[in-house]
Structure formats: C-alpha cells, structure tokens
Write an enzyme that holds these catalytic residues in place. Structure first.
Site, mmCIF file in Angstrom:
data_model
loop_
_atom_site.group_PDB
_atom_site.id
_atom_site.type_symbol
_atom_site.label_atom_id
_atom_site.label_comp_id
_atom_site.label_asym_id
_atom_site.label_seq_id
_atom_site.Cartn_x
_atom_site.Cartn_y
_atom_site.Cartn_z
ATOM 1 N N CYS A 53 -2.496 7.003 -0.257
ATOM 2 C CA CYS A 53 -3.112 5.772 0.251
ATOM 3 C C CYS A 53 -4.609 5.922 0.453
ATOM 4 C CB CYS A 53 -2.525 5.428 1.630
ATOM 5 S SG CYS A 53 -0.765 5.167 1.667
ATOM 6 N N CYS A 66 -5.252 1.944 4.823
ATOM 7 C CA CYS A 66 -3.905 1.424 4.628
ATOM 8 C C CYS A 66 -3.250 1.085 5.965
ATOM 9 C CB CYS A 66 -3.036 2.433 3.879
ATOM 10 S SG CYS A 66 -1.439 1.732 3.398
ATOM 11 N N CYS A 112 0.233 3.842 -3.357
ATOM 12 C CA CYS A 112 0.863 2.966 -2.375
ATOM 13 C C CYS A 112 0.935 1.538 -2.903
ATOM 14 C CB CYS A 112 0.031 3.016 -1.088
ATOM 15 S SG CYS A 112 0.535 1.852 0.184
ATOM 16 N N CYS A 148 -1.689 -0.668 -0.197
ATOM 17 C CA CYS A 148 -3.165 -0.610 -0.252
ATOM 18 C C CYS A 148 -3.713 -0.425 -1.664
ATOM 19 C CB CYS A 148 -3.700 0.478 0.678
ATOM 20 S SG CYS A 148 -3.357 2.177 0.144
#
Length: 195
Positions: free
Chosen positions: A43, A47, A74, A77
């Site tokens: 991430c 995030c 992810c 994000c």
C-alpha cells in the site's frame, strides 16, 4: 519531504514510517510503500485500510520492488495506479478464509483484510466463484465438520467451536440445510468408526 528518500532503504519499518502508516499520512506517498507479510498486499502510506501489525510490515522505496518480492497492489489505495486483478484478489481472500475459517469472520472483516469495500468484495467474489464469501466460508466449515464427525468422537460442542460455529443450534441448522442431515444423523450414516 523528498529529502527522506535517500535515508530510507527497503527493509523493516522505522518509527517515522510507522507513524505515517498509522496516521494515513498522504505526505509520504511516493516516498515509500509498505507491504504486509500476512496479507501479501502492499500500500501507499495514506491507505485507509486497517493498520497492520508492525512486525508484519516491510518497507519498499519503489512499488516495483514490492511486486518483485511477490506482493500485490492494494485494491483500495492502488499504489502507483496498479490494481490487483479480480481473480488474484479473490484467490487471496479465499486462501485467507481457508486458513481462518474458525475465526469470527464477517464480510467487513474480509474486506478490511483484502483492502477493499464489503460491497466490492461481495460482488467480485460472486462474479469470480459464483458464490458469496460467506457461502464459501460456510462450505469450508461444513466440510471440516463432516471430517470431524467421521474421524473423531468429539462432541458437537467441540466440533462447533473448532469450525467457528460455537452456537450449536445454529451449527445444527446450517449443517442440516447444507447436507440434509443433522450432524448426529451424518455421523451415524457415514459409519463413525468410534461407535
């Protein structure tokens, strides 16, 4: 902020990076990415997913490093615009359920773990596998219960607890709905070796 780029190397998280992660500080986006060993996802610092355990975090200065180490971007994000393909995402969620079926899992918990929204997870899981995450978990639990019923002489209370269904009336109801038999009838029909 870019001055920090030179002092940071890929590796374990330092206190400044950890603070950026738990505070979802977007000022650190682009300076580093964090990967979580337990989920296999990486991430941006900003995030909004549930904060991971610090000991599971690995820092990367570039997204491609995280990818090369086998981490997936992810869904929430989208680090550097990358997006985990639906099939891979669902495979990760499925593997999590397979390994944690006896935990108290909800759609929200699974979505949080997978860094997505509950609605998106439900829709995507159903699109990829044809059933919802909760239906899948129920199948895993009932299959485990069948295994326990045939290979052990554990009482229903212990079996229910072992598969994450400690509420015995609910366990019996779900088991009968899925198999057409109560757990006792199933154990008897399958010729439980200990009886």
């Amino acid at each position: 902020m870019k001055v920090y780029l030179n002092k940071w190397r890929s590796g374990t998280v330092n206190n400044e990076q950890w603070q950026a992660i738990i505070q979802n500080d977007k000022n650190y986006d682009g300076l580093f990415y964090y990967a979580v060993k337990s989920t296999g996802i990486f991430c941006r610092p900003s995030c909004k997913s549930r904060p991971p355990k610090k000991e599971n975090v690995r820092i990367y200065t570039e997204a491609k490093e995280a990818l090369e180490q086998g981490f997936r971007p992810c869904k929430r994000c989208k680090p550097t615009g990358l997006r985990l393909p639906d099939e891979e995402w669902i495979t990760q969620i499925k593997a999590y359920i397979d390994n944690h079926y006896n935990d108290s899992l909800t759609l929200h918990t699974l979505a949080d773990i997978g860094h997505g929204s509950p609605y998106h997870l439900q829709r995507t899981f159903k699109k990829v596998l044809g059933i919802s995450p909760m239906e899948y978990m129920q199948q895993i639990r009932i299959n485990k219960a069948k295994e326990y019923l045939v290979t052990t002489n554990k009482p229903l209370v212990e079996i229910g607890a072992a598969i994450g269904m400690a509420n015995i009336p609910y366990f019996i109801t779900v088991f009968k709905k899925v198999t057409g038999l109560t757990p006792f009838q199933y154990r008897k029909k399958e010729g439980h070796p200990h009886e």
